[in-house]
Design a protein around this motif. Structure first.
Motif, PDB file in Angstrom:
ATOM      1  N   LYS A   1       1.086   7.804   4.464  1.00 20.13           N
ATOM      2  CA  LYS A   1       0.613   7.772   3.093  1.00 20.13           C
ATOM      3  C   LYS A   1       0.119   9.445   2.891  1.00 20.13           C
ATOM      4  O   LYS A   1       0.485   9.656   1.918  1.00 20.13           O
TER       5      LYS A   1
ATOM      6  N   GLY B   1       0.726  -1.101   0.058  1.00 23.91           N
ATOM      7  CA  GLY B   1       0.077   0.044  -0.054  1.00 23.91           C
ATOM      8  C   GLY B   1       0.618   1.233  -0.220  1.00 23.91           C
ATOM      9  O   GLY B   1       1.122   1.927   1.105  1.00 23.91           O
TER      10      GLY B   1
ATOM     11  N   TRP C   1      -6.321  -5.471   8.164  1.00 23.82           N
ATOM     12  CA  TRP C   1      -5.033  -5.551   7.881  1.00 23.82           C
ATOM     13  C   TRP C   1      -3.901  -6.526   8.432  1.00 23.82           C
ATOM     14  O   TRP C   1      -4.138  -6.875   9.592  1.00 23.82           O
TER      15      TRP C   1
ATOM     16  N   ARG D   1      -6.434  -8.386  -2.326  1.00 18.60           N
ATOM     17  CA  ARG D   1      -6.512  -7.037  -1.956  1.00 18.60           C
ATOM     18  C   ARG D   1      -5.814  -6.281  -3.169  1.00 18.60           C
ATOM     19  O   ARG D   1      -4.771  -6.805  -3.517  1.00 18.60           O
TER      20      ARG D   1
HETATM   21  C1  LMR Z   1      -0.067  -1.963   3.535  1.00 21.60           C
HETATM   22  O1  LMR Z   1      -1.030  -2.351   4.086  1.00 21.60           O
HETATM   23  O2  LMR Z   1       0.154  -2.599   2.169  1.00 21.60           O
HETATM   24  C2  LMR Z   1       0.766  -1.059   4.125  1.00 21.60           C
HETATM   25  O3  LMR Z   1       0.187  -0.522   5.035  1.00 21.60           O
HETATM   26  C3  LMR Z   1       2.256  -1.456   4.024  1.00 21.60           C
HETATM   27  C4  LMR Z   1       2.338  -2.407   5.260  1.00 21.60           C
HETATM   28  O4  LMR Z   1       3.183  -2.087   6.068  1.00 21.60           O
HETATM   29  O5  LMR Z   1       1.630  -3.523   5.332  1.00 21.60           O
END
Ligand code: LMR
Length: 398
Positions: A246, A34, A130, A374
């Motif tokens: 971000k 991300g 996440w 994702r």
């Molecule tokens: C993501 O979700 O890809 C980012 O926040 C990077 C991570 O550290 O996972």
């Protein structure tokens, strides 16, 4: 001692970065980790950041330690940015903010604070969430449970099931909520749904732990903080983990903060004393450079205006790629099956296909996404969208 240690599998998100770099195909498409990407596929340093860095290089006179809480001016600016200047929590002096090494550092700090206060409390985590939430919070020794949140196959929020599950929690349990731009689903709560969550948390005496990693990437700086501001204004206690990876593009500088809100100023002081002691025992002090950049930008009217404009451009690009990908898939498939992509928020959406097809996309078409399907929408460009849509449809209809 270490001869019996077995190698662990790679991190499902970070492992993709190396695989993508090693892929020599000219067609490859990176929808994995991300990070924001511009139309050329680059993750640029924002102009406001370049200017702030130039000023720091000119003005900095020492590299001596700052403090376990990081920069005081950064912490004050973060509170205002997240809560808004007029927020009752700030007026009531009930929040304490500690700079952290990124949003991950803030989440771990919060988890350790929960453990110090009530080690037996359960943290409720959305399903899906996440990937790093589980090790960050569970690694502190907290018990985790999942509440239903989103159905990737139907692309629907499971709001009723979520509320039923949270209704069964014990008083004092913690509910981890994505403040905006849910990672990985892109499906956010509406203002009325935030209102219903607030009533439930009040009635069941649950504590929100809000993860705010994408402020400004969804609908806007203030709109994306709606849930944080509502819950922290009405509830006696809350934690907010903030990331500037971000929205300032400061990924590798590790800039974040934990905002702890207590019932009164004395309780907030007690929470802060634990946060500082925890920070000291894990990493001592957060890195300074990125926080100096953020503080420099937020405290200068012209720099702040530039940041808001650059943030708006990033948000606008993601929104337009959402529309473009949905339209291209609609046109090539003759169906509205993927229209959900254009209504979701932030960087991610779940394609809603099984892991073997995600693997086939990578191996046969050089399209990289996380195994749960994702997609980082910021990896879509007008140049690759046609190939991407054709690849998705090819694995669905072999
Ligand atoms: C993501 O979700 O890809 C980012 O926040 C990077 C991570 O550290 O996972």
């Amino acid at each position: 001692m270490f001869q019996d240690l077995n190698a662990l599998p790679e991190d499902s998100i970070l492992g993709l970065m190396g695989k993508f770099r090693a892929d020599l195909s000219r067609d490859k498409v990176d929808l994995g980790v991300g990070v924001f990407r511009d139309e050329a596929g680059n993750t640029p340093v924002l102009e406001c950041v370049r200017r702030a860095e130039a000023q720091i290089l000119r003005d900095q006179t020492t590299k001596s330690y700052v403090a376990p809480a990081g920069r005081a001016e950064f912490n004050a600016l973060v509170q205002s940015l997240v809560l808004g200047d007029q927020h009752p929590v700030i007026a009531g002096n009930r929040s304490r903010t500690v700079q952290s090494p990124g949003g991950c550092g803030a989440l771990r700090l919060g988890a350790e604070l929960i453990k110090a206060a009530a080690a037996q409390s359960v943290v409720q985590v959305s399903d899906p969430t996440w990937g790093n939430h589980l090790p960050l919070l569970g690694g502190a020794g907290l018990k985790l449970q999942r509440y239903p949140y989103y159905d990737a196959a139907t692309h629907q929020l499971k709001f009723d099931a979520m509320m039923e599950a949270l209704e069964r929690c014990n008083p004092g349990d913690v509910v981890l909520l994505h403040a905006c731009c849910h990672n990985p689903s892109g499906a956010d709560l509406s203002p009325p749904q935030w209102g219903a969550v607030l009533s439930l948390l009040q009635r069941r005496r649950l504590v929100p732990f809000l993860d705010l990693a994408y402020q400004g990437f969804g609908e806007g700086r203030d709109a994306d903080a709606y849930g944080v501001r509502l819950l922290s204004g009405e509830l006696p206690e809350a934690l907010v983990a903030v990331s500037f990876s971000k929205n300032f593009g400061l990924y590798r500088e590790r800039v974040g903060a934990l905002i702890a809100i207590g019932g009164d100023p004395a309780k907030a002081d007690a929470m802060q004393s634990h946060m500082l002691q925890i920070a000291r025992s894990i990493y001592s002090m957060p890195p300074d450079h990125g926080a100096a950049v953020v503080a420099g930008i937020l405290s200068d009217a012209a720099q702040r205006q530039l940041w808001e404009a650059e943030l708006g451009q990033m948000r606008g690009r993601i929104q337009s790629m959402r529309r473009l990908l949905a339209a291209t898939l609609r046109q090539k498939s003759g169906s509205g099956r993927f229209d959900f992509i254009q209504t979701q928020h932030g960087m991610f959406s779940l394609l809603g296909i099984p892991a073997p097809l995600v693997l086939r996309l990578r191996e046969q078409h050089h399209v990289y996404m996380v195994p749960d399907g994702r997609m980082n929408i910021a990896g879509v460009t007008p140049q690759n969208v046609g190939y991407l849509a054709e690849s998705i449809l090819a694995v669905l209809n072999p």
